[in-house]
Design an enzyme around this catalytic site. Sequence first.
Site, mmCIF file in Angstrom:
data_model
loop_
_atom_site.group_PDB
_atom_site.id
_atom_site.type_symbol
_atom_site.label_atom_id
_atom_site.label_comp_id
_atom_site.label_asym_id
_atom_site.label_seq_id
_atom_site.Cartn_x
_atom_site.Cartn_y
_atom_site.Cartn_z
ATOM 1 C CB CYS A 158 -0.866 0.021 1.249
ATOM 2 S SG CYS A 158 -1.955 -1.403 1.379
ATOM 3 N N GLY A 192 -0.730 0.390 -5.001
ATOM 4 C CA GLY A 192 -2.034 -0.193 -4.697
ATOM 5 C C GLY A 192 -3.083 0.318 -5.656
ATOM 6 C CG ASN A 223 3.114 -0.033 3.168
ATOM 7 O OD1 ASN A 223 4.203 0.417 2.887
ATOM 8 N ND2 ASN A 223 2.737 -1.236 2.790
ATOM 9 N N GLY A 224 1.601 -2.331 5.478
ATOM 10 C CA GLY A 224 2.309 -3.363 6.229
ATOM 11 C C GLY A 224 1.380 -4.478 6.632
ATOM 12 C CE1 TYR A 244 7.763 -6.584 -10.063
ATOM 13 C CE2 TYR A 244 6.529 -6.132 -8.065
ATOM 14 C CZ TYR A 244 6.551 -6.497 -9.395
ATOM 15 O OH TYR A 244 5.391 -6.751 -10.052
#
Length: 490
Positions: A5, A32, A106-107, A249
């Site tokens: 995210c 996201g 995020n996580g 990436y």
Amino acid sequence: MTEKCGVVGVSLEARSAARPLYYALYALQHRGQESAGIVTHDGFQQHSHVEMGLVGDVFDEDDIDSLAGSAGVGHVRYPTAGSVDSSCAQPFSVSFKSGSLGLAHNGNLVNADEIRDELAGLGHAFTSDGDTEVIAHDLARNLLEEDLVRAVKRTMGRIHGSYALTISHDDTIMGVRDPLGNRPLCIGELEDGYVLASESAAIDTLDGDRVRDVRPGELVVLREDGSGFDSYQLVEEERTAHCFFEHVYFARPDSRIDGTLVYEARRELGRRLWEESGVETDVVMPVPDSGRAFASGYADGAAETTADGDPREEDDPGVEFAEGLMKNRYVGRTFIMPTQDERERAVRLKLNPIKSTIEGKTVTVIDDSIVRGTTSTQLVNLLKDCGAAEVHVRIGAPPIVAPCYMGIDMATREELIAADRSVAEIREAIGADSLAYLSHEAVAEALGESRADLCLGCVTGEYPYDIEDEATDREVDRPEIGGAPVGADD
Ligand code: SF4
């Protein structure tokens, strides 16, 4: 493999925060694509607009105008925990006795269920099965008894896992990074305020200057008048566990993460790939777009030394760098196609070779990673069908041998081609003439970090958090990665 995210938080002197948040979310869209949202606060009340869809589809002018206030947080989501529906879309906004909260996360927490059960037992009613709501409830509860900083500290002491959070508590904006710094978060300065964002590319989009990364275990509170920020180091650990895949990436090449420009990191990884496993072929080409920076670094290495490591003679033409594969940008991401058949078709739709660059030549093709092996197999077939004399595959990261439990959708262990195959077996499965991955050591050196300060969970099976997964205890006999490539005769 799918990004997790993206989070953002903005506090400005006087102007509306909604538009900068909207632009920042556009810059983070790659992190996201399932839902997007903004929560603002105007000093009196909280405003929220959160929907399923891409940023450009979720907000129109009226939505932006309705998000009043000079402080707010925003989120783009790809689901890694919780349902794939709007109940888990973020920022999660809620009003408690302790004030209103907006949370963007995020996580992935590894003990969310435990805390949820405990809070539910105390009377907290949950509306989603996501871990972000667990953080919101825990923080709201702590805010009843403690000031802001102590409340955040107490919550950080209870939640375990990876998190980068942007939080609005009324019109105060905060950023928090997990004690191991697994997920990225950075601070930027704008003309009239401050911004927190998953990646510095979002700060650039707002014409801001990146100040620094939020430190692992740090709480950053943006001042409400936009004049600066206050820092509180709430938790200190002896090590970090930065996700190395951000550099390989996930992150945009133009972002700077934990002090390193992602584009330069990828070029350095490519250069080391040449040093470890370079092969003299007629042409080297990237898999667009993921392999481009790696291939550029690999080609630079090849221009300086031979595959044996000797300086290249002036009359040695070396290895030609060329774009031999064209990408159709209008095809969806390969790995969100639900069935294997659809994924295979998508690869063929996505990449088209330039025959004149390939026919009759020995080719090295460079990519960042192999997940299921679908793309690599299709790619090798494609190049051979196009008349390539040999196809050698080089990967700018070690083999992915285990899933990620820190918030990345990376396929199940059964789906990962490297989970229980040697490099020689993978080479055979994808049909390449030779295959080599980058070593763990080279990754750490290229990123300028010690191995112990990186999360390498998906390439070693050893995670920085206690993961309850019996498969991680499994003994797997894995040969050393890196160095000599595995060829057809091995
Ligand atoms: S397991 Fe892999 S993808 Fe997940 S956080 Fe660690 S390095 Fe990143």
